[in-house]
Design an enzyme around this catalytic site. Structure first.
Site, PDB file in Angstrom:
ATOM      1  N   ASP A 193      -7.919  -5.509   0.047  1.00  0.00           N
ATOM      2  CA  ASP A 193      -8.415  -6.384  -1.016  1.00  0.00           C
ATOM      3  C   ASP A 193      -8.029  -7.849  -0.841  1.00  0.00           C
ATOM      4  O   ASP A 193      -8.508  -8.704  -1.578  1.00  0.00           O
ATOM      5  CB  ASP A 193      -7.911  -5.888  -2.382  1.00  0.00           C
ATOM      6  N   HIS A 217       0.841  -1.190   0.000  1.00  0.00           N
ATOM      7  CA  HIS A 217       0.000   0.000   0.000  1.00  0.00           C
ATOM      8  C   HIS A 217       0.878   1.243   0.000  1.00  0.00           C
ATOM      9  O   HIS A 217       1.942   1.242   0.617  1.00  0.00           O
ATOM     10  CB  HIS A 217      -0.923   0.025   1.227  1.00  0.00           C
TER      11      HIS A 217
HETATM   12  N1  CMC Z   1       4.044  -7.607  -4.789  1.00  0.00           N
HETATM   13  C1  CMC Z   1       5.394  -7.564  -4.994  1.00  0.00           C
HETATM   14  N2  CMC Z   1       6.138  -6.459  -4.857  1.00  0.00           N
HETATM   15  C2  CMC Z   1       5.506  -5.336  -4.494  1.00  0.00           C
HETATM   16  C3  CMC Z   1       4.101  -5.283  -4.265  1.00  0.00           C
HETATM   17  C4  CMC Z   1       3.391  -6.493  -4.420  1.00  0.00           C
HETATM   18  N3  CMC Z   1       2.058  -6.509  -4.223  1.00  0.00           N
HETATM   19  N4  CMC Z   1       3.741  -4.030  -3.927  1.00  0.00           N
HETATM   20  C5  CMC Z   1       4.870  -3.301  -3.950  1.00  0.00           C
HETATM   21  N5  CMC Z   1       5.931  -4.071  -4.281  1.00  0.00           N
HETATM   22  C6  CMC Z   1       7.357  -3.661  -4.337  1.00  0.00           C
HETATM   23  C7  CMC Z   1       7.653  -2.894  -5.617  1.00  0.00           C
HETATM   24  O1  CMC Z   1       8.073  -3.756  -6.650  1.00  0.00           O
HETATM   25  C8  CMC Z   1       8.739  -1.962  -5.140  1.00  0.00           C
HETATM   26  O2  CMC Z   1       9.933  -2.713  -5.059  1.00  0.00           O
HETATM   27  P1  CMC Z   1      11.363  -2.004  -5.349  1.00  0.00           P
HETATM   28  O3  CMC Z   1      11.536  -0.984  -4.289  1.00  0.00           O
HETATM   29  O4  CMC Z   1      12.341  -3.114  -5.288  1.00  0.00           O
HETATM   30  O5  CMC Z   1      11.249  -1.402  -6.723  1.00  0.00           O
HETATM   31  C9  CMC Z   1       8.317  -1.614  -3.716  1.00  0.00           C
HETATM   32  O6  CMC Z   1       7.568  -2.741  -3.268  1.00  0.00           O
HETATM   33  C10 CMC Z   1       7.472  -0.351  -3.594  1.00  0.00           C
HETATM   34  O7  CMC Z   1       6.356  -0.509  -4.462  1.00  0.00           O
HETATM   35  P2  CMC Z   1       5.726   0.665  -5.323  1.00  0.00           P
HETATM   36  O8  CMC Z   1       5.059   0.086  -6.509  1.00  0.00           O
HETATM   37  O9  CMC Z   1       6.758   1.717  -5.554  1.00  0.00           O
HETATM   38  O10 CMC Z   1       4.673   1.222  -4.293  1.00  0.00           O
HETATM   39  P3  CMC Z   1       3.446   2.162  -4.626  1.00  0.00           P
HETATM   40  O11 CMC Z   1       3.149   2.903  -3.389  1.00  0.00           O
HETATM   41  O12 CMC Z   1       3.704   2.969  -5.841  1.00  0.00           O
HETATM   42  O13 CMC Z   1       2.266   1.141  -4.996  1.00  0.00           O
HETATM   43  C11 CMC Z   1       0.525  -0.447  -4.708  1.00  0.00           C
HETATM   44  C12 CMC Z   1       1.292   0.732  -4.088  1.00  0.00           C
HETATM   45  C13 CMC Z   1      -0.694  -0.740  -3.853  1.00  0.00           C
HETATM   46  C14 CMC Z   1       0.041  -0.043  -6.115  1.00  0.00           C
HETATM   47  C15 CMC Z   1       1.431  -1.680  -4.785  1.00  0.00           C
HETATM   48  O14 CMC Z   1       1.812  -2.098  -3.495  1.00  0.00           O
HETATM   49  C16 CMC Z   1       0.803  -2.833  -5.551  1.00  0.00           C
HETATM   50  O15 CMC Z   1       0.907  -2.892  -6.770  1.00  0.00           O
HETATM   51  N6  CMC Z   1       0.088  -3.770  -4.857  1.00  0.00           N
HETATM   52  C17 CMC Z   1      -0.640  -4.828  -5.517  1.00  0.00           C
HETATM   53  C18 CMC Z   1      -1.977  -4.298  -6.014  1.00  0.00           C
HETATM   54  C19 CMC Z   1      -2.960  -4.119  -4.868  1.00  0.00           C
HETATM   55  O16 CMC Z   1      -3.123  -4.989  -4.039  1.00  0.00           O
HETATM   56  N7  CMC Z   1      -3.652  -2.964  -4.880  1.00  0.00           N
HETATM   57  C20 CMC Z   1      -4.671  -2.655  -3.869  1.00  0.00           C
HETATM   58  C21 CMC Z   1      -4.259  -1.541  -2.978  1.00  0.00           C
HETATM   59  S1  CMC Z   1      -5.301  -1.371  -1.507  1.00  0.00           S
HETATM   60  C22 CMC Z   1      -6.860  -0.931  -2.136  1.00  0.00           C
HETATM   61  C23 CMC Z   1      -6.878   0.461  -2.640  1.00  0.00           C
HETATM   62  O17 CMC Z   1      -7.063   1.371  -1.837  1.00  0.00           O
HETATM   63  O18 CMC Z   1      -6.710   0.645  -3.839  1.00  0.00           O
END
Ligand code: CMC
Length: 441
Positions: free
Chosen positions: A367, A310
């Site tokens: 989720d 998140h």
């Molecule tokens: N699985 C594997 N790696 C992950 C995941 C995951 N679910 N989420 C984040 N990471 C890693 C990402 O690859 C990155 O690694 P590195 O630093 O080595 O490059 C690091 O963690 C930070 O991730 P980010 O993508 O920069 O983080 P963000 O804040 O931009 O994205 C997120 C947040 C929710 C989009 C992301 O965690 C994700 O894609 N999660 C899976 C999709 C999901 O479950 N979404 C629902 C969110 S909660 C409901 C809502 O409010 O929408």
């Protein structure tokens, strides 16, 4: 004029000039650098893709503390609201800022009943979509279509805010249930005035001419709780979209319709559908939780563990805690056990114990467990994000109103750093060798 207090200034030195930037503090101690005059004073813009470091507004609706796993609507903890309130009470709270008294609640419920029907012409729209149409596409199109039936909203949305809000809350639920019936190929079921909000929805979903659906109090309570978990989450992707569209003074229906589309994406609300698809696929194909976690860690795979991670929470999402409890209760109530729940719990443990997930503070989000609960209720996977949208609607409305009425609100119009070609002419391009080569190919 700001509602936050100025507590100090920070100095930015650049090319021999000093710029004093006010430091503001919100009511819960969060601090922000006020850069509103930065461009005018210094010619600099801030660069923040994904708005990771940018507060776009002051808001008194929802408070999230991502470090400590706290979520409050209008000051009330999410656990407190899920335990003691119905979804409709929480919707009222979000929109009005206070919990309704019994008489306010009763007036609100009456309005909900009054506005629960769809114009009969709208029924025809459903029949024109292909059978496999995703219900989120239908939902978004239907919501914006409401503006064609209620155009008076455009002239004075404040005229009767209760009517507007109840119309949307009530009709979105009806649209959602109708889209399910369309997907099933079953006759639609009209809303009933003797049923409360969640019972009414479940009845519209599951009553058929050969199945006289009886609302189940355990399921009704669980649905109320799940919708409460979704009801608002400050400046998330879809809410930011709703506010941005609203900032152009587009009407409420158009703004919410855009929010539905934003929510649909698998990185946002669409993750609940992905979670279930991944779990089902893993179980079907005998893929171990460890293998899924390893795949998610592989930078080259472009694969993520949906339901984990998140932007704000760097600890267990407080909504996921409640969702896990609700999900376990529903599954126990419906069928005593579910191999998918067992698998999900094992996956959770494997991921939480893994260094990659620990280093990045990746925990289950809302989720991860909600889909399992919806599935146990009999709601199909492609309706999961629609359920999220029904829940999020009061938050979107409250945020839209705040954006529209808040002091100093301006049209949302971010800046960029341009990195494309410099000035060139068509004539020059047509004269290049590259163009001549491409032309002859
Ligand atoms: N699985 C594997 N790696 C992950 C995941 C995951 N679910 N989420 C984040 N990471 C890693 C990402 O690859 C990155 O690694 P590195 O630093 O080595 O490059 C690091 O963690 C930070 O991730 P980010 O993508 O920069 O983080 P963000 O804040 O931009 O994205 C997120 C947040 C929710 C989009 C992301 O965690 C994700 O894609 N999660 C899976 C999709 C999901 O479950 N979404 C629902 C969110 S909660 C409901 C809502 O409010 O929408």
């Amino acid at each position: 004029m700001t509602l936050t207090k100025k507590i100090s200034t920070a100095r930015l030195s650049f090319e021999g000039h000093d710029y004093d930037l006010p430091v503001l503090e919100g009511d819960m101690g969060e601090r922000g650098l006020d850069v509103r005059n930065l461009l005018k004073d210094s010619g600099l813009v801030t660069f923040d893709p994904g708005m990771v470091n940018t507060a776009v507004c002051e808001s008194n609706i929802t408070y999230v503390d991502g470090k400590n796993g706290i979520l409050r609507y209008r000051g009330y903890d999410i656990e407190d609201l899920a335990e003691h309130c119905s979804f409709l009470e929480v919707a009222y709270l979000l929109v009005h800022g206070f919990l309704p008294t019994p008489s306010e609640y009763s007036a609100f419920s009456k309005l909900m009943n009054l506005h629960s029907m769809l114009h009969e012409n709208m029924r025809n729209f459903f029949s024109l979509y292909p059978d496999h149409a995703h219900p989120m596409a239908i939902l978004s199109a239907m919501v914006v279509s409401l503006s064609t039936f209620y155009p008076e909203l455009e002239s004075d949305p404040m005229e009767a805010i209760d009517i507007t809000v109840s119309r949307l809350l009530s009709k979105l639920r009806t649209i959602a249930a109708f889209s399910y019936k369309k997907y099933m190929g079953h006759p639609i079921v009209y809303p009933r005035s003797d049923l409360r909000y969640c019972e009414n929805f479940l009845n519209m979903m599951f009553y058929t001419p050969v199945n006289n659906y009886e609302p189940d109090p355990v399921i009704t309570r669980a649905l109320n709780q799940l919708l409460i978990l979704h009801a608002d989450h400050e400046q998330n992707c879809s809410t930011s979209v709703v506010r941005a569209v609203g900032s152009s003074h587009a009407n409420l229906y158009a703004s919410i319709s855009a929010g539905v589309c934003a929510l649909w994406g698998p990185l946002h609300g669409g993750a609940n559908q992905r979670v279930l698809e991944v779990l089902e696929d893993a179980l079907r194909n005998n893929i171990s939780p460890k293998a899924l976690v390893e795949k998610a860690k592989d930078r080259h795979s472009n694969y993520r563990l949906y339901g984990f991670g998140h932007r704000v929470y760097k600890t267990y999402d407080p909504r996921a805690k409640v969702a896990k409890k609700v999900c376990t209760q529903v599954i126990k109530h419906m069928s005593q056990s579910d191999p998918l729940l067992d698998y999900a719990q094992e996956l959770e443990q494997v991921a939480l114990a893994d260094n990659y997930f620990q280093e990045r503070s990746l925990y289950p989000n809302v989720d991860f467990f909600t889909g399992l609960a919806y599935r146990a209720m009999g709601i199909p996977v492609n309706m999961f994000t629609v359920m999220f949208a029904i829940g999020r609607l009061p938050g979107w409305i409250a945020q839209w109103l705040e954006q529209r009425d808040g002091e100093g609100q301006r049209i949302v119009r971010p800046r960029q750093l341009y990195v494309g070609p410099g000035m060139r002419t068509v004539e020059e391009t047509l004269a290049t060798d590259l163009y001549a080569k491409k032309k002859t190919k």
